[in-house]
Design a protein around this motif. Structure first.
Motif, PDB file in Angstrom:
ATOM      1  N   GLU A  38       0.830  -1.193   0.000  1.00 54.29           N
ATOM      2  CA  GLU A  38       0.000   0.000   0.000  1.00 54.29           C
ATOM      3  C   GLU A  38       0.869   1.249   0.000  1.00 54.29           C
ATOM      4  OE1 GLU A  38      -2.362  -0.619   3.482  1.00 54.29           O
ATOM      5  OE2 GLU A  38      -3.562  -2.179   2.524  1.00 54.29           O
ATOM      6  N   ASP A  39       0.397   2.281  -0.671  1.00 53.90           N
ATOM      7  CA  ASP A  39       1.074   3.574  -0.698  1.00 53.90           C
ATOM      8  C   ASP A  39       0.783   4.286   0.619  1.00 53.90           C
ATOM      9  OD1 ASP A  39       2.131   6.047  -1.204  1.00 53.90           O
ATOM     10  OD2 ASP A  39       0.734   6.570  -2.788  1.00 53.90           O
ATOM     11  N   SER A  41       1.185   7.228   1.566  1.00 53.12           N
ATOM     12  CA  SER A  41       0.647   8.591   1.495  1.00 53.12           C
ATOM     13  C   SER A  41      -0.844   8.601   1.212  1.00 53.12           C
ATOM     14  CB  SER A  41       1.365   9.380   0.388  1.00 53.12           C
ATOM     15  OG  SER A  41       0.997   8.884  -0.884  1.00 53.12           O
ATOM     16  N   GLY A  44      -1.378   7.248  -4.007  1.00 50.17           N
ATOM     17  CA  GLY A  44      -0.948   6.519  -5.191  1.00 50.17           C
ATOM     18  C   GLY A  44      -1.511   5.121  -5.259  1.00 50.17           C
ATOM     19  N   ASP A  45      -1.237   4.477  -6.362  1.00 50.80           N
ATOM     20  CA  ASP A  45      -1.664   3.100  -6.543  1.00 50.80           C
ATOM     21  C   ASP A  45      -0.736   2.167  -5.777  1.00 50.80           C
ATOM     22  OD1 ASP A  45      -3.759   3.761  -8.254  1.00 50.80           O
ATOM     23  OD2 ASP A  45      -2.461   3.698 -10.022  1.00 50.80           O
ATOM     24  N   PRO A  46      -1.272   1.065  -5.267  1.00 53.41           N
ATOM     25  CA  PRO A  46      -0.405   0.098  -4.583  1.00 53.41           C
ATOM     26  C   PRO A  46       0.575  -0.544  -5.562  1.00 53.41           C
ATOM     27  CG  PRO A  46      -2.716  -0.628  -4.571  1.00 53.41           C
ATOM     28  CD  PRO A  46      -2.659   0.683  -5.269  1.00 53.41           C
ATOM     29  N   GLU A  47       1.743  -0.917  -5.043  1.00 52.59           N
ATOM     30  CA  GLU A  47       2.762  -1.600  -5.847  1.00 52.59           C
ATOM     31  C   GLU A  47       2.545  -3.107  -5.728  1.00 52.59           C
ATOM     32  OE1 GLU A  47       7.570  -2.492  -5.635  1.00 52.59           O
ATOM     33  OE2 GLU A  47       6.725  -0.892  -4.422  1.00 52.59           O
TER      34      GLU A  47
END
Length: 97
Positions: A38-39, A41, A44-47
């Motif tokens: 999970e981002d 912040s 953003g999109d999760p990696e």
């Protein structure tokens, strides 16, 4: 496609995993599942992570990815949402559960 069998890191057994964590439910899970970081912040999109190992301790999981252990939570659908790296040492990551 055949699902990948659960696998433990070299030198680890289920008994060692359970003894080290103090969790009698600790088990390896198949790494063939959606795992993401999970981002922090929130913007953003999760990696997506490509795990080599997924170890479950109840609903908490440690996920091995690219030489690091990530802490996460097992979702109802079998996916794992991770929130942080706990470093390269599995024993240390387990102590931080």
């Amino acid at each position: 496609m055949t699902a990948q069998a659960p696998v433990l890191p070299d030198g680890w057994t289920v008994d060692r995993l359970r003894a080290h964590s103090g969790d009698a439910r600790a088990i390896p899970l198949s790494p063939d599942r959606l795992v993401y970081l999970e981002d922090g912040s929130g913007g953003g999109d999760p990696e997506r992570l490509r795990p080599s190992h997924v170890l479950a301790f109840g609903e908490l999981c440690l996920v091995g990815h690219d030489g690091e252990w990530y802490m996460g939570c097992l979702g109802d659908d079998g996916s794992v949402g991770c929130w942080a790296s706990y470093g390269p040492d599995l024993a240390e990551a387990i102590r931080n559960l």
